[in-house]
Design an enzyme around this catalytic site. Structure first.
Site, PDB file in Angstrom:
ATOM      1  N   ASP A  65      44.075  49.688  30.150  1.00 36.55           N
ATOM      2  CA  ASP A  65      44.330  48.098  30.760  1.00 36.55           C
ATOM      3  C   ASP A  65      42.935  48.206  31.651  1.00 36.55           C
ATOM      4  O   ASP A  65      42.444  47.104  31.916  1.00 36.55           O
ATOM      5  CB  ASP A  65      45.432  48.275  31.576  1.00 36.55           C
ATOM      6  CG  ASP A  65      45.657  46.900  32.379  1.00 36.55           C
ATOM      7  OD1 ASP A  65      45.428  45.937  31.554  1.00 36.55           O
ATOM      8  OD2 ASP A  65      45.617  46.900  33.429  1.00 36.55           O
ATOM      9  N   ARG A  73      33.367  41.114  31.372  1.00 32.79           N
ATOM     10  CA  ARG A  73      32.134  40.828  31.837  1.00 32.79           C
ATOM     11  C   ARG A  73      30.887  41.058  30.724  1.00 32.79           C
ATOM     12  O   ARG A  73      30.034  40.243  30.897  1.00 32.79           O
ATOM     13  CB  ARG A  73      31.766  42.109  32.944  1.00 32.79           C
ATOM     14  CG  ARG A  73      32.447  41.778  34.204  1.00 32.79           C
ATOM     15  CD  ARG A  73      31.990  43.110  35.117  1.00 32.79           C
ATOM     16  NE  ARG A  73      32.287  44.440  34.694  1.00 32.79           N
ATOM     17  CZ  ARG A  73      33.129  45.117  35.052  1.00 32.79           C
ATOM     18  NH1 ARG A  73      34.391  44.773  35.499  1.00 32.79           N
ATOM     19  NH2 ARG A  73      33.341  46.386  34.505  1.00 32.79           N
ATOM     20  N   ASP A  90      49.612  43.645  36.581  1.00 32.98           N
ATOM     21  CA  ASP A  90      49.687  44.637  37.388  1.00 32.98           C
ATOM     22  C   ASP A  90      51.055  44.957  38.242  1.00 32.98           C
ATOM     23  O   ASP A  90      51.743  45.833  38.384  1.00 32.98           O
ATOM     24  CB  ASP A  90      48.769  44.658  38.297  1.00 32.98           C
ATOM     25  CG  ASP A  90      47.348  44.879  37.785  1.00 32.98           C
ATOM     26  OD1 ASP A  90      47.285  45.407  36.680  1.00 32.98           O
ATOM     27  OD2 ASP A  90      46.543  44.823  38.483  1.00 32.98           O
TER      28      ASP A  90
END
Length: 210
Positions: A65, A73, A90
């Site tokens: 994860d 990015r 999360d």
């Protein structure tokens, strides 16, 4: 606290993120797969008392994860939706871990620790919510001795050692985590309160309702 290591961690994950990006897997797909894997490991193995194997499965998917940000990015696919999805997933993963532990601890003489695990679940949610709500109001709330990374490391290391037969380590870790999470909530309350004193009085912003 471990947020200070993020730049170094980013340098390690970026090359891996480039390799994963070449497969065409999107960052959001990585986020969802990671969360589903963590939840499955926690809710299937922990309730059966398989703390060691559950920890291995959860750790593998937690590491997987972590690649979502690196892939985002290197592909330029950073988005507000991705950030929202990642934060929300999360919370789902954290809840699954502590809920699975609570169920797994209900049998035998460790029943009180099950309720401590539930307390850790709630305290962890409050820690995260305090930051999100503060930032939504325009304040900063980056303080905390037990942020998500620290909480995961503590509980997973303890659960894995417990699965290997090390006595008392999981119960002790849960009590420590309960105390640290409570202290972190206090730190964040205090940090935001100090900022409100430094600013002119503002109208109370109502909390958004679901």
């Amino acid at each position: 606290m471990l947020n200070k290591l993020r730049p170094a961690l980013g340098r390690v994950l970026t090359p891996i993120g480039r390799a994963v990006a070449r497969t065409g897997v999107s960052p959001n797909t990585i986020t969802v797969i990671g969360t589903v894997g963590v939840a499955a490991g926690a809710l299937v193995l922990f309730p059966r008392g398989e703390f060691f194997w559950g920890t291995l499965v959860i750790t593998a998917f937690v590491l997987f994860d972590m690649l979502d940000g690196a892939v985002a990015r290197v592909t330029g696919r950073i988005s507000k939706w991705g950030a929202f999805l990642d934060s929300t997933m999360d919370r789902v993963a954290d809840a699954a871990i502590f809920a699975g532990l609570a169920v797994g601890l209900l049998d035998g003489d460790r029943r009180p620790a099950a309720f401590v695990a539930l307390y850790c679940l709630v305290a962890g949610v409050v820690v995260s919510y305090a930051k999100a709500r503060a930032e939504g109001l325009g304040y900063t709330c980056d303080v905390g001795i037990a942020e998500r990374s620290e909480r995961l490391i503590i509980v997973l290391v303890a659960a894995g050692l417990d699965g290997l037969g090390v006595p008392y380590v999981l119960v002790a870790a849960l009590w420590a985590l309960a105390a640290l999470s409570t202290f972190t909530v206090g730190q964040r309350f205090a940090a935001v309160h100090r900022q409100t004193l430094d600013r002119p009085a503002e109208p109370r912003v109502p909390e958004p309702r679901p």
